[in-house]
Structures are given as C-alpha cells and as structure tokens.
Design an enzyme around this catalytic site. Structure first.
Site: not given
Length: 310
Positions: A102, A142, A158, A169, A251, A275
């Site tokens: 990430y 994202i 997402h 927490c 998609s 698309n």
C-alpha cells in the site's frame, strides 16, 4: 421500491433479459431494451433535463491517468496479485508486506493527476449546482483522483488509499504523509526479486490518538470484508433519487457495485455507459458510448445549449 429490495432471482432474470426470444410482453420489452443507443445528441437531450445525476465510476476512469489496477494478466506486485494481499488474513500474517504494497500504491498515486474524464465530472457538478441540479459520484476507486479534480459530492464505496483506520481504537483519519512512516521510506519496490522489508510491527504506521499507538491499516475494503453500511445507505438514497445514471469505466462485474446501475435501469431511469467495450450489463442500459472515458465523457457533460447559467 427500495433499490436493494430486489431478490437474487430477480437479478438473475434481469441478467438474462434480452438473450432469448419470447412471445411474452415482458421478454419483448427486454429485447427492445437490448440495443443501447450511441447517439450523443439523444443523450444530451436527456442530460439537459436531468435534475439528479448519479455517476458510478470504476478503474477505467483512472486507467487513463496511468493508475495500475493489479487486475488480470500481469497485474502483479512482486509475485502477488492484489487479492492475495488485500485481505484481513494477509494483514494479520504479514502486516509489513501489506503495508509495503500500500505504501507503493500511495507513492505511485501521489505522482498521478486527474484526466479529462475526472475534470469533466467535477466541472459538471460545479456548473449544475448553480442551477439547482445535483451530481453525485459513486466510485469504486480508492485513488482520490475525483477529489483531486474538485468533485465535492463523492461516495467512496471501497475507501481511500489516503485514509487509515486504527486496528485498536477504530479511528479513521486522512493521511497524506510521504512516506507514511520512516520505516517505509524507500520500501515497496514492485520488482519480483525484491526481498520483503520485514519491518517490525512497532515501526509500521501507528495511531496518533492520545494514548492509543495501535497499528494502523489502510482504510480500504479488503476482499472478504463488507462495505460500510452508512456508505451503502447513502448510495441507496442517491440511486433512488436520481433521474439519470452514468456508468463510467467499470466492468460491471464487481458486486455489489455491479447491481447499482441495472437496478436503476429496472425502474425506468435512463442509464448511459461510457466504457472501452461492452460489459455484461450493457444491454440493460439506454446508452452505450465505447472508447476512452477521457474522450467520450467531456462532450457528454459539457454545457447544453438550453442551460441557463446565472
């Protein structure tokens, strides 16, 4: 009827709508609807009258900005695909490796910029808001490129690469640090021969809430996790309200987002798909515009001649 009250049987029957010839009125209607139009002038007439526009976006809208998808053939980071790393189990077993993945994605995204499709959507929202009309963007992405482009009314189903959630927490916070923590500086290289950094948990991103110091995780929905109920409720409300829906660069195979536009179409609301190619849901929509979103979307959302700008 509420959008999410459709039964699984109803969804399956809709999925097959138009594929078989039938003498029944229902199936004749489906056959007629199985030929989406690519007439931009007709779409523009519908667009000019719409008061509440919902735009559902997926990876295709960001691909033109050079954002890697990690899907399909060749979609690897080192020797893993996203579905092998983006899981609660993978994080529990090896939080260092998942954070390297990430961290790499965050650093890549910091160098990317909105493309003409993102900008067209943001400019449309700003312009129409002055006319008492609304635009909401419901995105599976994202990467926050919609936010960078200036979109205000945004539902990120997402999550976001640039938010973290504490595993202790539960605090969710925006985080744009580069690197996100000192131990990840220079880490996350995608080459298959790169060795894991094996960063100790105490050196991975930590919660900054008073007295917590819990391990942070990316605030994204991983495989096997449910979507945030509050976000889904907001999506449901927007889709029930919309009188025009656009599907951009998705998609239509990732659920539950793949259900959104077909369910809007099922209640008679025009749906336009932008698309690169047809999708499993294309034949249930009113319009289909093939090609790069950055090329097809700007003229579709440009000011219509009937618009009154104050």
């Amino acid at each position: 009827m509420c959008l999410f009250q459709f039964t699984a049987r109803r969804l399956v029957s809709q999925a097959h709508c138009g594929l078989k010839a039938s003498s029944s009125k229902k199936h004749k209607f489906c056959l007629e609807m199985a030929r989406p139009s690519s007439n931009m002038a007709d779409f523009r007439e519908v667009f000019a009258k719409a008061k509440h526009i919902a735009i559902i976006t997926g990876a295709g809208v960001s691909a033109e900005s050079g954002v890697p998808t990690f899907r399909g053939a060749g979609g690897f980071w080192r020797k893993w695909q996203a579905q092998e790393l983006a899981t609660p189990g993978a994080f529990a077993r090896n939080p260092s490796r998942v954070w390297e993945f990430y961290h790499y994605r965050r650093e890549v995204m910091l160098s990317k910029h909105p493309n003409p499709a993102h900008i067209a959507i943001a400019e449309c929202e700003k312009r129409l808001s002055k006319q008492g009309r609304s635009v909401v963007v419901i995105t599976q992405n994202i990467d926050e490129l919609h936010r960078k482009a200036g979109t205000k009314h945004l539902l990120e189903i997402h999550g976001s690469l640039f938010k973290t959630r504490c595993t202790s927490c539960g605090n969710v916070a925006a985080n744009y640090k580069s690197p996100i923590c000192p131990a990840l500086a220079g880490k996350g290289g995608p080459d298959p021969d790169t060795e894991d950094a094996a960063i100790p948990v105490e050196n991975l991103p930590q919660c900054e809430e008073d007295g917590c110091n819990g391990l942070l995780r990316p605030h994204v929905v991983w495989f096997g996790e449910a979507l945030d109920p509050s976000v889904l409720t907001a999506v449901e409300q927007e889709l029930d309200l919309c009188d025009l829906c656009l599907v951009v660069g998705t998609s239509s195979v990732v659920y539950p987002a793949a259900m959104f536009a077909p369910q809007v179409a099922a209640r008679g609301v025009p749906v336009a798909e932008f698309n690169m190619e047809a999708t499993p849901a294309t034949n249930r929509f009113s319009f289909h515009f093939p090609g790069p979103c950055g090329t097809t979307l700007p003229p579709a959302l440009a000011r219509h001649e009937t618009e009154i700008i104050s």
